[in-house]
Design a protein around this motif. Structure first.
Motif, short mmCIF file in Angstrom:
data_model
loop_
_atom_site.label_atom_id
_atom_site.label_comp_id
_atom_site.label_asym_id
_atom_site.label_seq_id
_atom_site.Cartn_x
_atom_site.Cartn_y
_atom_site.Cartn_z
N VAL A 119 0.91 -1.25 -0.15
CA VAL A 119 -0.29 0.06 0.12
C VAL A 119 0.77 1.23 0.14
O VAL A 119 2.20 1.18 0.44
CB VAL A 119 -0.75 0.26 1.23
CG1 VAL A 119 -2.38 -1.06 1.30
CG2 VAL A 119 -0.10 -0.17 2.72
N ARG A 279 -3.49 -8.78 4.61
CA ARG A 279 -4.06 -7.94 3.12
C ARG A 279 -4.23 -6.53 3.71
O ARG A 279 -5.18 -6.33 4.29
CB ARG A 279 -5.40 -8.66 2.46
CG ARG A 279 -5.05 -9.89 1.95
CD ARG A 279 -6.47 -10.76 1.88
NE ARG A 279 -6.52 -11.90 0.84
CZ ARG A 279 -5.88 -13.14 0.83
NH1 ARG A 279 -5.42 -13.42 2.33
NH2 ARG A 279 -5.76 -13.99 0.06
N THR A 281 -5.17 -2.84 3.33
CA THR A 281 -5.93 -1.80 2.82
C THR A 281 -5.69 -0.39 3.37
O THR A 281 -5.42 -0.17 4.44
CB THR A 281 -7.37 -1.89 2.98
OG1 THR A 281 -7.60 -3.27 2.49
CG2 THR A 281 -8.17 -0.75 2.24
N PHE A 283 -7.34 2.65 3.37
CA PHE A 283 -8.63 3.13 3.57
C PHE A 283 -8.92 4.52 3.73
O PHE A 283 -8.53 5.20 4.77
CB PHE A 283 -9.43 2.30 4.78
CG PHE A 283 -10.95 2.26 4.60
CD1 PHE A 283 -11.54 1.62 3.93
CD2 PHE A 283 -11.44 3.38 5.52
CE1 PHE A 283 -13.00 1.71 3.79
CE2 PHE A 283 -12.83 3.47 5.50
CZ PHE A 283 -13.71 2.65 4.68
N ALA A 333 -10.74 -9.56 2.33
CA ALA A 333 -10.06 -8.20 1.80
C ALA A 333 -11.00 -7.15 1.75
O ALA A 333 -11.89 -7.34 1.09
CB ALA A 333 -9.62 -8.57 0.28
N PRO A 336 -11.32 -0.45 -0.36
CA PRO A 336 -10.33 0.93 0.24
C PRO A 336 -11.16 2.18 0.69
O PRO A 336 -10.64 3.17 0.81
CB PRO A 336 -9.26 1.26 -0.75
CG PRO A 336 -10.08 0.86 -2.12
CD PRO A 336 -10.88 -0.41 -1.53
N PRO A 388 -6.89 -6.69 -1.60
CA PRO A 388 -7.95 -5.88 -1.76
C PRO A 388 -8.30 -5.28 -3.09
O PRO A 388 -7.20 -5.13 -3.93
CB PRO A 388 -7.52 -4.75 -0.83
CG PRO A 388 -6.67 -5.11 0.06
CD PRO A 388 -6.05 -6.37 -0.62
N GLY A 452 -1.96 -8.77 -2.29
CA GLY A 452 -2.28 -7.13 -2.67
C GLY A 452 -1.33 -6.45 -3.58
O GLY A 452 -0.12 -6.83 -3.37
#
Length: 502
Positions: A119, A279, A281, A283, A333, A336, A388, A452
């Motif tokens: 990420v 996993r 994310t 967000f 997952a 976002p 995700p 991911g």
């Protein structure tokens, strides 16, 4: 089995392999109470000069391998000091030496380093134009096949080229911060779900504030248990309530620690045999606030339990149990962002098909429907997510894994509708990545797998594991991938929406 897809996949040279030099200092349980006392008595027989000389030798041997090893020895002495008649009378050097006997090194990634997720990093300062800094999680597996989570950072440029930041020579198990507070409403709902909300639990919660700490809960349980009129039976309820609190905790990362030093090692009973396949994310909430969520699987040797970690900065990390009727199996997952006011999550209930869940609370999941079933020969055994979904102008890009002949895992992709992600609007009819000759041998042969990927500057960056042993990278041009997915939209049948959950 060559890549059947016309999409060009560029495999990178970067590779992360298991490194048995990466060690953490853990508490060493030497045996029962009597064995611990035997060790204490032997150290008590040493003179002050012998203690000084031996401690110097231990710190000289192990100090360079750990950040502040003396603090670790002191903490481990604290775990067994109740066996000492007058611990305050001991010198600091003797305490530290005792603590060293109750310390062991554990090679966190001596067996494997795999199943990555990636990420954007919270810190995007001091970058060149077109660059993006990222943080990547990996599953590290050591002695006894116990898994923990470790992190690496790096930068991807506008051409999809990847460079990694230097890795710290230290690794440190994150310690539980005891000031974690629990929300009474969520605690109450989870006890109901566990079928553990009894008259005894009600008696405890009725006297708790809206937010409380583990120590406050423990104290209140002891207080009510001491009352002659306390509800009965009480012990099982008390055990369930304390177990739930211990399964939801907070980790504090030292400010001076580099992300590559972070080791999230099993802490609660749920995780005693490993933390698997985070996993990540990135967000973004409706008010613009960014939170990093990580769904993962906790394993205690008998059962798996989906859990969630949450952080804004990778310095304060909260661990939560995931709750609800459809919190089952592995591989969850999180999307976002919210869609139509709801959180959404890709999941699997039966180990064969993909499902999609929605909820107004990220901790509770009680609505679910089937999203996709195995459709092509390379995924006839099962289909699942590979991290995700990624938002694009064409839809939600979801990397998938498919299991085919000889239990070969391949990475594929599908496209979900932006406004209604329960609709599959595109699906690659051929795998995107298939294990090649250099990737098919390892702890679990014939597997490529990711938790991911990251889209940046027209490139999809895919870190992926090779046969559950090591990790490498590939990039794909987003326009090529979107072209194939949108042109393959007619081959996506509407799945049977019926859900038969346990």
């Amino acid at each position: 089995m060559p890549n059947g897809s016309p999409i060009h996949v560029t495999r990178k040279d970067q590779k992360f392999s298991a490194d048995d030099k990466r060690v953490i200092a853990r508490y060493f349980q030497v045996g029962g109470e009597q064995r611990a006392k035997n060790v204490l008595n032997r150290v008590a027989g040493l003179s002050d000069a012998e203690v000084h000389e031996l401690l110097d030798q231990v710190i000289g041997d192990f100090g360079p391998r750990h950040r502040k090893i003396e603090n670790t020895f002191d903490r481990h002495f604290g775990y067994i000091k109740h066996y000492v008649d007058d611990p305050d009378a001991l010198s600091l050097e003797r305490k530290l030496l005792i603590g060293s006997y109750f310390t062991m090194e554990y090679a966190i990634e001596s067996a494997a380093l795999f199943n990555p997720s990636i990420v954007p990093h919270p810190d995007q300062s001091d970058l060149k134009p077109g660059e993006l800094r990222f943080i990547m999680s990996l599953r590290a597996t050591g002695e006894g096949h116990v898994s923990s989570i470790v992190f690496r950072t790096g930068v991807v440029d506008g051409n999809g080229e990847i460079t990694f930041a230097p890795m710290s020579k230290y690794a440190a198990k994150m310690r539980v911060n005891q000031d974690r507070q629990y929300e009474k409403k969520l605690f109450f709902l989870k006890l109901i779900e566990m079928a553990a909300y009894t008259d005894a639990a009600r008696a405890v919660l009725d006297e708790m504030p809206d937010w409380f700490t583990y120590q406050e809960l423990d104290h209140k349980i002891a207080e009510i248990k001491a009352r002659p009129e306390h509800p009965r039976p009480f012990n099982e309820t008390a055990e369930n309530m304390l177990w739930l609190a211990r399964s939801n905790y907070r980790l504090k990362v030292p400010d001076e620690a580099d992300p590559s030093e972070i080791v999230i090692f099993p802490t609660s009973e749920n995780e005693s045999r490993g933390i698997e396949d985070v996993r990540l994310t990135h967000f973004t909430d409706e008010d613009g606030t960014v939170t990093y969520f990580g769904t993962y699987t906790a394993y205690n040797g008998f059962r798996i339990l989906p859990q969630l970690f949450e952080t804004a900065d990778f310095h304060n990390i909260e661990i939560h149990t995931l709750n609800g009727r459809y919190v089952q199996n592995k591989g969850m997952a999180l999307f976002p962002r919210k869609i139509n006011g709801f959180y959404h999550m890709i999941s699997r209930l039966d180990g064969e098909n993909m499902f999609i869940m929605q909820s107004d609370n990220v901790h509770f999941w009680n609505e679910c429907q089937k999203l996709a079933a195995p459709l092509y020969p390379w995924e006839f055994v099962q289909i699942g997510n590979c991290g995700p979904p990624i938002e694009t102008e064409h839809g939600w890009l979801l990397l998938t894994h498919g299991v085919g002949p000889v239990r070969q895992y391949c990475i594929g992709a599908c496209l979900l509708d932006l406004d209604d992600p329960s609709k599959v609007i595109g699906h690659l009819d051929q795998p995107l990545i298939i294990p090649n000759q250099d990737e098919r041998d390892g702890y679990v042969p014939n597997v490529v797998y990711t938790c991911g990927a990251l889209a940046h500057a027209g490139h999809l960056v895919i870190p992926y594991a090779m046969s559950d042993s090591a990790t490498t990278f590939a990039t794909v041009k987003m326009d090529e991938l979107m072209h194939e997915l949108t042109n393959n939209s007619k081959s996506c049948p509407i799945p049977d929406r019926r859900v038969n959950a346990r």
